[in-house]
Write an enzyme that holds these catalytic residues in place. Structure first.
Site, mmCIF file in Angstrom:
data_model
loop_
_atom_site.group_PDB
_atom_site.id
_atom_site.type_symbol
_atom_site.label_atom_id
_atom_site.label_comp_id
_atom_site.label_asym_id
_atom_site.label_seq_id
_atom_site.Cartn_x
_atom_site.Cartn_y
_atom_site.Cartn_z
ATOM 1 N N ASN A 8 53.008 17.199 73.397
ATOM 2 C CA ASN A 8 54.450 17.194 73.168
ATOM 3 C C ASN A 8 54.659 17.387 71.666
ATOM 4 O O ASN A 8 54.596 16.438 70.889
ATOM 5 C CB ASN A 8 55.002 15.853 73.659
ATOM 6 C CG ASN A 8 56.463 15.679 73.360
ATOM 7 O OD1 ASN A 8 57.098 16.532 72.741
ATOM 8 N ND2 ASN A 8 57.015 14.557 73.781
ATOM 9 N N ARG A 91 55.224 19.940 76.802
ATOM 10 C CA ARG A 91 56.673 19.735 76.840
ATOM 11 C C ARG A 91 57.302 20.904 76.094
ATOM 12 O O ARG A 91 57.035 21.120 74.909
ATOM 13 C CB ARG A 91 57.034 18.435 76.156
ATOM 14 C CG ARG A 91 58.516 18.192 76.130
ATOM 15 C CD ARG A 91 58.815 16.974 75.310
ATOM 16 N NE ARG A 91 60.199 16.592 75.423
ATOM 17 C CZ ARG A 91 60.714 15.564 74.773
ATOM 18 N NH1 ARG A 91 59.946 14.818 74.013
ATOM 19 N NH2 ARG A 91 61.988 15.266 74.902
ATOM 20 N N HIS A 179 66.344 15.964 77.477
ATOM 21 C CA HIS A 179 65.702 14.712 77.929
ATOM 22 C C HIS A 179 65.398 14.750 79.419
ATOM 23 O O HIS A 179 65.301 13.707 80.077
ATOM 24 C CB HIS A 179 66.589 13.475 77.638
ATOM 25 C CG HIS A 179 66.587 13.057 76.208
ATOM 26 N ND1 HIS A 179 67.712 12.612 75.560
ATOM 27 C CD2 HIS A 179 65.596 13.033 75.283
ATOM 28 C CE1 HIS A 179 67.418 12.321 74.304
ATOM 29 N NE2 HIS A 179 66.136 12.584 74.105
ATOM 30 N N ARG A 239 71.074 12.531 64.111
ATOM 31 C CA ARG A 239 71.952 13.615 64.590
ATOM 32 C C ARG A 239 73.359 13.089 64.851
ATOM 33 O O ARG A 239 73.526 11.964 65.318
ATOM 34 C CB ARG A 239 71.384 14.215 65.878
ATOM 35 C CG ARG A 239 70.159 15.054 65.643
ATOM 36 C CD ARG A 239 69.573 15.548 66.951
ATOM 37 N NE ARG A 239 68.265 14.974 67.189
ATOM 38 C CZ ARG A 239 67.638 14.964 68.350
ATOM 39 N NH1 ARG A 239 68.204 15.518 69.410
ATOM 40 N NH2 ARG A 239 66.455 14.413 68.486
ATOM 41 N N GLU A 377 57.576 10.194 79.899
ATOM 42 C CA GLU A 377 57.659 11.663 79.972
ATOM 43 C C GLU A 377 56.269 12.281 80.114
ATOM 44 O O GLU A 377 56.098 13.274 80.811
ATOM 45 C CB GLU A 377 58.344 12.183 78.699
ATOM 46 C CG GLU A 377 59.805 11.796 78.636
ATOM 47 C CD GLU A 377 60.351 11.748 77.212
ATOM 48 O OE1 GLU A 377 59.830 10.959 76.395
ATOM 49 O OE2 GLU A 377 61.292 12.490 76.923
#
Ligand code: ADP
Length: 390
Positions: A8, A91, A179, A239, A377
């Site tokens: 990832n 990913r 996500h 962010r 994940e």
């Protein structure tokens, strides 16, 4: 024994994991190279999640993703010399309009993903660099892409479009949502542990450095707070989250900022960091008595509550809320602030259960079940890569 490697690759980090391939992959080790391009550090955890290693990387390995991957693989090879890596799962942030499932990374698929770089310029190139590096390192392994956007491809048109002229939608200017691997994991976990809730109306709040929420109907995504980019929706560590597009026009026209400056502002200097002027990290903000830290937390929870109401309306009601991600899994304070006074929507929190990070934190009287689930994940990627490897 066959193994699956999971990669990832983020903009300045590389998460990785080695799994034993099987119906339910078993993690042997997971790791992280942080601050690539600077003072990079490699950390490794064993199957039980205990730290096995913390290492400062030498400059030649700290410099870029290739160096970081080499360092990570050297550690894996030294500790698991007999590992037979038959598949590498990656990913990939953006799968565009077309990729709704994991897919083997053929040269043709890589070219299609390369064409999506303009949609995710800060992430997609790093993801694809990880693919190139893994192909060179494991030429005989299957390389498999798992997409952050894929889980949201089930959105209806009203949640997939902006009210711009049609030509932009046709060009791919859509609300993709991100996500997805985390939401996929939570959806699967819910199906196993609470099938009736899984079949119903669920809002999942993935609250980490990146943060978003997803409204799920029968385990599938109906709406997400993230849109065209991973900037929309909730404020995050650095962010901005949702912004009036008029602000962008002001920054361009009045402040004379150019696109790279605006990108830097919105991705790296806003959110919790920008509002607090102190830190992007929730633990630091919670420990601070600075009023700006308090305001940053208040803004964060206010936006989550607002989106919770909006998603419940999109779902025609609410049966469960799931908190996940570093903040969602660990911060009783944030969960309390989100859920307080939400009796009108059917949420009643059991404060003791919340303080203990219990799996179920709603009280027996609560019509809506409130859960805390750790996301995974990497496991979603390992499953998909293992399955495609046959
Ligand atoms: P990423 O999106 O990088 O995977 P994580 O899901 O690991 O991020 O979440 C990181 C965030 O979780 C940070 O803001 C961190 O401060 C926060 N966090 C972790 N543990 C706690 C805790 N015990 N209390 C409050 N916040 C926490």
């Amino acid at each position: 024994m066959a193994h699956v490697l999971v990669l990832n690759a983020g903009s300045s980090s590389l998460k990785f994991g080695l799994f034993v391939k099987g119906d339910e992959p078993q993690a042997l080790a997971t790791g992280l190279v942080d601050r690539i391009g600077g003072a990079a550090q490699l950390s490794l955890r064993n199957a039980a999640g205990e730290r096995m290693l913390d290492l400062d990387l030498p400059p030649d390995q700290a410099r870029d993703h290739h160096g970081a991957l080499h360092a990570a693989l050297a550690e894996i090879e030294a500790r698991f010399p007999d590992a037979q890596v038959v598949a590498v799962g990656h990913r990939i942030v953006h799968g565009g309009r077309d990729f709704a499932d994991p897919v083997e990374l053929t040269l043709d698929v890589i070219a299609q993903l390369q064409a999506l770089v303009p949609f995710a310029p800060l992430h997609q190139p790093h993801n694809l660099a990880g693919v190139q590096a893994a192909m060179a390192e494991f030429p005989h392994a299957r390389q498999v892409a798992c997409f952050d956007t894929a889980f949201h491809r089930s959105h209806p048109f009203v949640n997939d479009t902006f009210a711009l002229p049609r030509a932009y939608y046709d060009k791919g200017v859509r609300r993709y949502g991100f996500h997805g691997l985390s939401y996929d994991y939570i959806s699967g976990a819910l199906r196993q542990m609470a099938p009736t809730l899984h079949a119903g109306r669920v809002v999942v709040a993935h609250l980490g450095n990146g943060a978003s929420m997803c409204g799920m109907l029968a385990g599938r995504s109906l709406a997400s707070t993230m849109g065209f980019s991973a900037l929309d929706g909730l404020p995050m560590g650095t962010r901005s989250g949702q912004l009036d597009p008029g602000v962008l026009l002001y920054l361009l026209e009045q402040e004379g900022m150019d696109a790279p400056e605006i990108s830097d502002l919105l991705y790296k200097r806003s959110g919790l960091l920008g509002l607090s002027g102190l830190s992007h990290d929730m633990r630091t903000l919670e420990a601070s008595d600075d009023p700006h830290a308090r305001q940053a937390i208040d803004y964060f929870t206010f936006r989550i509550r607002r989106e919770l109401g909006g998603l419940a309306a999109a779902l025609d009601g609410l049966d469960a809320v799931v908190f996940t991600g570093g903040i969602g899994e660990n911060s009783a304070r944030i969960r309390h602030a989100v859920c307080a006074g939400m009796g009108w929507i059917g949420i009643e929190i059991d404060e003791d259960a919340n303080a203990q990070n219990a799996t179920v934190i709603s009280s027996d009287l609560s019509r809506v079940r409130v859960l805390v689930l750790a996301t995974n994940e990497e496991l979603v990627i390992a499953r998909a890569a293992g399955n495609l490897a046959g």
